[in-house]
Write an enzyme that holds these catalytic residues in place. Structure first.
Site, PDB file in Angstrom:
ATOM      1  N   ARG A 184       0.850  -1.202   0.000  1.00 11.74           N
ATOM      2  CA  ARG A 184       0.000   0.000   0.000  1.00 11.74           C
ATOM      3  C   ARG A 184       0.884   1.249   0.000  1.00 11.74           C
ATOM      4  O   ARG A 184       0.602   2.233  -0.664  1.00 11.74           O
ATOM      5  CB  ARG A 184      -0.957   0.016   1.202  1.00 11.74           C
ATOM      6  CG  ARG A 184      -1.642   1.358   1.363  1.00 11.74           C
ATOM      7  CD  ARG A 184      -2.873   1.391   2.267  1.00 11.74           C
ATOM      8  NE  ARG A 184      -2.850   0.488   3.384  1.00 11.74           N
ATOM      9  CZ  ARG A 184      -2.154   0.662   4.517  1.00 11.74           C
ATOM     10  NH1 ARG A 184      -1.407   1.734   4.683  1.00 11.74           N
ATOM     11  NH2 ARG A 184      -2.194  -0.237   5.477  1.00 11.74           N
TER      12      ARG A 184
ATOM     13  N   LYS B  91      -9.898   7.133 -18.579  1.00  7.71           N
ATOM     14  CA  LYS B  91     -10.278   7.732 -19.853  1.00  7.71           C
ATOM     15  C   LYS B  91      -9.057   7.770 -20.787  1.00  7.71           C
ATOM     16  O   LYS B  91      -8.571   6.740 -21.172  1.00  7.71           O
ATOM     17  CB  LYS B  91     -10.896   9.115 -19.595  1.00  7.71           C
ATOM     18  CG  LYS B  91     -11.867   9.150 -18.393  1.00  7.71           C
ATOM     19  CD  LYS B  91     -13.131   8.344 -18.608  1.00  7.71           C
ATOM     20  CE  LYS B  91     -13.959   8.174 -17.331  1.00  7.71           C
ATOM     21  NZ  LYS B  91     -14.332   9.379 -16.634  1.00  7.71           N
TER      22      LYS B  91
END
Ligand SMILES: *Cc1c(COP(=O)(O)O)cnc(C)c1O
Length: 376
Positions: A54, A203
């Site tokens: 993490r 995107k």
């Protein structure tokens, strides 16, 4: 987190050569997917560069280095989605703080501000950020940031980034730019006075409809510290497989965008000349075009008659994508607020992919005819 001190090369070259494109230990032509959760430490007193994934992972570090280089930032951070990126940036603020936000912003940004961060006392005012006077009028003593979208959604209004930077600086507030619709291939807000850039990397950065991801790029070492702390503390990190996919997609960002912008400009011009189309929204750059048909009721049969584009939520992919914002991207915005903003069922958003212009035009013409027939 990775910081890169200098970017001697031009943008298209930088997509491929940043110093983060190869595996430093083997010279492999791509950084491997380090599919691990932890790293064996050399000793109690001699920690390695990585300890728990993490906090840091080599695949993510390489991607973050590329992201920082593309936006000419001090450092970049990869998140599990664009909304994880937006939310982690908003965690810079505290109860009682206020932010001014682009009014036709992404539906998810509106939702997280009005239904999640509002519960923690973060205040938001939504204004037309293409109008600097409207932004100045919305400032309060506790305004800590302007959160603007460089091209708004779905009406594709441009926000003047240098003008916003002047407003923010004069007020001692941060300028945060969601640059998802342009990508670093078309605009780099950190070079125009912004402090933080956010991307939904789902995107254009990814570009292939195969990964959900977010990115935050910051200008200063101080912001890098704060964002690095939040990325690790909140933990909305991007996994190594997705980091790999994103880094692969980024390599073709420039060629994809060049072609997509050219097709989008031609398609927008062609649409303004069609009798079936009442209004076209195209900001002169980017590869997304919004439009209204002559009759709102024709929009549903029209989009369902199109054969080439994918139908649904998202944009920025190699395939064209047609969206009805009222049903898709902005479905989470309350109906009254949607109506106020003009996001009706008749509004169509088209993300231009890499198909041939002529094929897209032929598909449109056929769908215009079919929609007419369905309505008759
Ligand atoms: C898609 C999008 C987001 C959210 O990104 P996800 O990756 O879907 O979480 C944020 N801002 C803009 C402008 C977007 O288009």
């Amino acid at each position: 987190m990775t910081s890169s001190p200098t970017w001697p090369r031009r943008f298209a070259t930088r997509l491929l050569h940043t110093g983060h494109e190869q595996d430093p230990t083997t010279g492999a032509a791509a950084v491997p997917i380090y599919q691990v959760s932890m790293f064996d430490q050399p000793g109690l007193e001699t920690p390695g560069e990585f300890d728990y994934a993490r906090s840091g992972n080599p695949t993510r570090k390489a991607l973050e280095g590329v992201l920082a280089a593309l936006d000419e930032g001090h450092a970049a951070f990869a998140f599990g989605s664009g909304m994880a990126a937006v939310s982690s940036v908003l965690m810079l603020f505290s109860a009682g703080d206020h932010v001014v936000v682009t009014d036709d912003c992404y539906g998810g940004t509106y939702r997280v501000l009005t239904r999640v961060f509002s519960r923690f006392g973060l205040q938001a005012t939504f204004v037309d950020t293409s109008d600097p006077d409207a932004v100045r009028a919305a400032l309060r003593p506790n305004t800590r940031a302007l959160l603007v979208e460089s091209v708004s959604n779905p009406f594709l209004k441009r926000t003047d980034i240098p003008a916003m930077a002047r407003v923010a600086q004069a007020h001692g507030a941060l300028l945060i730019v969601d640059n998802t619709f342009l990508s670093p291939a078309l605009s780099r807000p950190l070079t125009e006075g912004a402090d933080i850039v956010i991307h939904s990397a789902t995107k254009y950065l990814g570009g292939h409809s195969d990964v959900v991801a977010g990115a935050v790029v910051v200008k200063t070492p101080a912001l890098a510290q704060e964002l690095g702390f939040l990325q690790n503390a909140v933990g909305a990190v991007l996994g190594p497989q997705d980091c790999f996919l994103l880094q692969r997609g980024i390599k073709t960002l420039q060629v994809r965008l060049e072609r997509q912008v050219r097709t989008a400009g031609a398609l927008a011009k062609w649409l303004t000349e069609r009798p079936e189309v009442r209004r076209v929204f195209y900001p002169g750059t980017g590869a997304v075009v919004s439009f209204r048909l002559a009759q709102d009721t024709l929009a549903a049969p029209f989009v369902e008659s199109l054969q080439l584009p994918l139908l649904g939520v998202s944009l920025g992919a190699v395939e064209s994508i047609v969206t009805v914002p009222a049903r898709h991207s902005h479905a989470s915005v309350p109906v009254a607020e949607r109506e106020r903003r003009g996001i009706t069922d008749g509004l169509i958003r088209f993300s231009v992919g890499l198909e041939d212009l002529e094929d897209l035009q032929e598909d449109f013409v056929r769908a215009f005819t079919q929609a007419d027939r369905a309505a008759a």
